[in-house]
Design a protein around this motif. Structure first.
Motif, PDB file in Angstrom:
ATOM      1  N   ILE A  33      -4.752  10.561  -7.470  1.00 51.17           N
ATOM      2  CA  ILE A  33      -4.755  11.695  -6.543  1.00 51.17           C
ATOM      3  C   ILE A  33      -4.198  12.954  -7.206  1.00 51.17           C
ATOM      4  CG2 ILE A  33      -4.663  10.283  -4.470  1.00 51.17           C
ATOM      5  CD1 ILE A  33      -1.652  10.785  -4.360  1.00 51.17           C
ATOM      6  N   SER A  34      -3.709  12.814  -8.430  1.00 46.81           N
ATOM      7  CA  SER A  34      -3.277  13.964  -9.229  1.00 46.81           C
ATOM      8  C   SER A  34      -3.180  13.478 -10.665  1.00 46.81           C
ATOM      9  CB  SER A  34      -1.927  14.511  -8.740  1.00 46.81           C
ATOM     10  OG  SER A  34      -0.881  13.625  -9.082  1.00 46.81           O
ATOM     11  N   ASN A  44       0.837  -1.194   0.000  1.00 43.19           N
ATOM     12  CA  ASN A  44       0.000   0.000   0.000  1.00 43.19           C
ATOM     13  C   ASN A  44       0.872   1.244   0.000  1.00 43.19           C
ATOM     14  OD1 ASN A  44      -2.173  -1.705   0.194  1.00 43.19           O
ATOM     15  ND2 ASN A  44      -2.489  -1.393   2.389  1.00 43.19           N
ATOM     16  N   THR A  52       1.625   5.432  -2.088  1.00 44.19           N
ATOM     17  CA  THR A  52       1.443   6.387  -3.179  1.00 44.19           C
ATOM     18  C   THR A  52       2.540   6.170  -4.213  1.00 44.19           C
ATOM     19  OG1 THR A  52       0.458   8.023  -1.701  1.00 44.19           O
ATOM     20  CG2 THR A  52       1.333   8.825  -3.791  1.00 44.19           C
ATOM     21  N   TYR A  53       2.135   6.144  -5.481  1.00 45.43           N
ATOM     22  CA  TYR A  53       3.078   5.886  -6.566  1.00 45.43           C
ATOM     23  C   TYR A  53       2.918   6.953  -7.644  1.00 45.43           C
ATOM     24  CZ  TYR A  53       3.500   1.317  -4.353  1.00 45.43           C
ATOM     25  OH  TYR A  53       3.714   0.310  -3.454  1.00 45.43           O
ATOM     26  N   SER A  54       3.994   7.183  -8.378  1.00 48.03           N
ATOM     27  CA  SER A  54       3.993   8.182  -9.444  1.00 48.03           C
ATOM     28  C   SER A  54       4.146   7.505 -10.799  1.00 48.03           C
ATOM     29  CB  SER A  54       5.140   9.182  -9.257  1.00 48.03           C
ATOM     30  OG  SER A  54       4.993   9.899  -8.048  1.00 48.03           O
ATOM     31  N   TRP A 114      -7.453   1.256  -6.276  1.00 55.22           N
ATOM     32  CA  TRP A 114      -6.483   2.145  -6.925  1.00 55.22           C
ATOM     33  C   TRP A 114      -7.186   3.468  -7.188  1.00 55.22           C
ATOM     34  CZ3 TRP A 114      -7.340  -2.821  -9.094  1.00 55.22           C
ATOM     35  CH2 TRP A 114      -6.347  -3.759  -8.808  1.00 55.22           C
ATOM     36  N   GLN A 155      -0.137  10.816 -10.264  1.00 59.61           N
ATOM     37  CA  GLN A 155       0.074   9.987  -9.077  1.00 59.61           C
ATOM     38  C   GLN A 155      -1.178   9.180  -8.769  1.00 59.61           C
ATOM     39  OE1 GLN A 155       1.368  12.956  -6.095  1.00 59.61           O
ATOM     40  NE2 GLN A 155       3.281  11.800  -5.979  1.00 59.61           N
ATOM     41  N   PHE A 156      -0.981   8.068  -8.048  1.00 58.55           N
ATOM     42  CA  PHE A 156      -2.112   7.254  -7.622  1.00 58.55           C
ATOM     43  C   PHE A 156      -1.730   6.505  -6.350  1.00 58.55           C
ATOM     44  CE2 PHE A 156       0.573   4.466  -9.963  1.00 58.55           C
ATOM     45  CZ  PHE A 156       0.328   3.161  -9.558  1.00 58.55           C
ATOM     46  N   THR A 157      -2.748   5.991  -5.673  1.00 61.84           N
ATOM     47  CA  THR A 157      -2.520   5.204  -4.468  1.00 61.84           C
ATOM     48  C   THR A 157      -3.006   3.783  -4.686  1.00 61.84           C
ATOM     49  OG1 THR A 157      -4.662   5.883  -3.548  1.00 61.84           O
ATOM     50  CG2 THR A 157      -2.727   7.188  -2.932  1.00 61.84           C
ATOM     51  N   CYS A 158      -2.329   2.834  -4.045  1.00 64.70           N
ATOM     52  CA  CYS A 158      -2.771   1.444  -3.965  1.00 64.70           C
ATOM     53  C   CYS A 158      -3.145   1.175  -2.513  1.00 64.70           C
ATOM     54  CB  CYS A 158      -1.655   0.482  -4.374  1.00 64.70           C
ATOM     55  SG  CYS A 158      -1.181   0.567  -6.097  1.00 64.70           S
ATOM     56  N   ARG A 159      -4.308   0.568  -2.306  1.00 65.63           N
ATOM     57  CA  ARG A 159      -4.713   0.268  -0.932  1.00 65.63           C
ATOM     58  C   ARG A 159      -5.455  -1.059  -0.914  1.00 65.63           C
ATOM     59  NH1 ARG A 159      -8.972   0.740   2.605  1.00 65.63           N
ATOM     60  NH2 ARG A 159     -10.357   1.416   0.935  1.00 65.63           N
TER      61      ARG A 159
END
Length: 358
Positions: free
Chosen positions: A101-102, A36, A38-40, A98, A105-109
């Motif tokens: 957030i911009s 989990n 934040t990834y770019s 998924w 960028q995105f988040t995995c949770r």
């Protein structure tokens, strides 16, 4: 006659070029799949660049499943799209999410460590001349390993049009930066170390197959100056990486001076009577790779003003005219039509004959 290569091969085709957003990490837990966080996106990319994005998740048994985010979803919410998947495993629900957030960028949770993100790929629409054919993922998109031979059936993967044709193939692997070096796709070169074995990845065509062979020791040697690979200094050899093959289909050869042989007017062409297939004031296209000529005759009587106009690729000009006939008369006009051009002949008088050299 010098030909532009794009003209020679007939214009542009579209294909989807693969971009690795998160490189492959199998398994679960520490050192396994992506945790989990934040990834770019890779530098220079934004979400709206992609036609689709593929999220692949899996469990500790390597049971991988894909989820697709398509271009209309990306365009509708380029910075706030959300994808959620959930399954029932051993009687308990779990969720993977998924979220953008911009624009880059995105988040995995995930609420369970059993299933996590394994790899994320983006696909960008590219254009190429028609002989640039395909980019094929080797081994079904999973990492390849050392000392192996992988085969791709040409008819199945590329279509029957590629069988028996001259193909140029190049194998590339993906360096995710885990042992340093430049991140991205590239060729590996090939060497054989005495007393050790081979280093590298090579692709070739034999009969109806594209064959990819990997070195017994490594896919890519550590030192770039040994094999000429493109990744720069690596802390260790690469031994398990994603691999793809680029394929070019040769539609027509060009001589060393850039002149395309045997495609000029009158070369390998014959006169064909196409009167039954042509009429005035209708548009036709020269779909061949060579210029063609049209010889057209019409009939007119005494005192008639006779004319023929031609329109080629939107340019209209007169090709024949006469206002002094004293009896039943024939008028003949000749026209050269470039390769790929649209053409039309205009007249209100009766068509007698239409012959093309093609």
């Amino acid at each position: 006659m010098t030909q532009n290569i794009n003209t020679l091969f007939g214009g542009e085709d579209q294909y989807l070029d693969e971009v690795i957003i998160l490189s492959y990490r199998g398994g679960t837990g520490t050192g396994g799949a992506h945790p989990n966080g934040t990834y770019s996106l890779p530098q220079g990319y934004s979400w709206t660049d992609f036609e689709r994005v593929e999220f692949i998740f899996g469990d500790s048994l390597r049971s991988f499943q894909p989820m697709l985010l398509l271009s209309d979803e990306i365009q509708a919410k380029p910075t706030t799209w959300l994808m959620v998947t959930g399954l029932n495993t051993s009687g308990s629900n779990w969720t993977l999410e998924w979220k953008a957030i911009s624009n880059n960028q995105f988040t995995c949770r995930g609420v369970s460590s059993s299933y996590q993100t394994v790899i994320v790929k983006g696909y960008i629409k590219r254009y190429s001349s028609r002989n640039m054919s395909k980019i094929i993922s080797v081994n079904g998109g999973s990492a390849i390993t050392t000392g192996r031979r992988y085969e791709i059936d040409i008819a199945t993967e590329l279509g029957t049009d590629y069988v028996g044709r001259d193909l140029i193939v190049t194998a590339e692997i993906y360096n995710d930066g885990g042992v340093g070096g430049v991140i991205g796709w590239g060729t590996t070169g090939w060497i054989f170390a005495s007393g050790g074995g081979g280093y590298g990845v090579q692709a070739g065509v034999i009969n109806d197959k594209i064959v990819i062979a990997t070195g017994l020791v490594a896919l890519c040697e550590r030192d770039a100056h040994h094999t000429g690979h493109v990744f720069g200094a690596l802390a260790a050899p690469l031994t398990g990486n994603l691999c793809r093959v680029k394929v070019w289909k040769i539609d027509q050869y060009i001589s060393n001076d850039g002149v395309a042989p045997n495609i000029g007017l009158g070369i390998n062409q014959t006169y064909t009577d196409v009167t039954s297939q042509r009429s005035f004031n209708s548009t036709y296209v020269n779909a061949t790779d060579s210029p063609i000529s049209a010889t057209v005759a019409l009939r007119y009587g005494a005192g008639t003003y006779a004319y023929m106009y031609a329109t080629v690729d939107g340019v209209r000009f007169i090709v024949a005219a006469d206002a002094h006939a004293t009896a039943d008369t024939r008028m003949v006009a000749n026209l050269i039509i470039p390769a790929g051009s649209a053409y039309m002949l205009e007249s209100t008088l009766p068509l007698v004959q239409w012959v093309e050299l093609r």
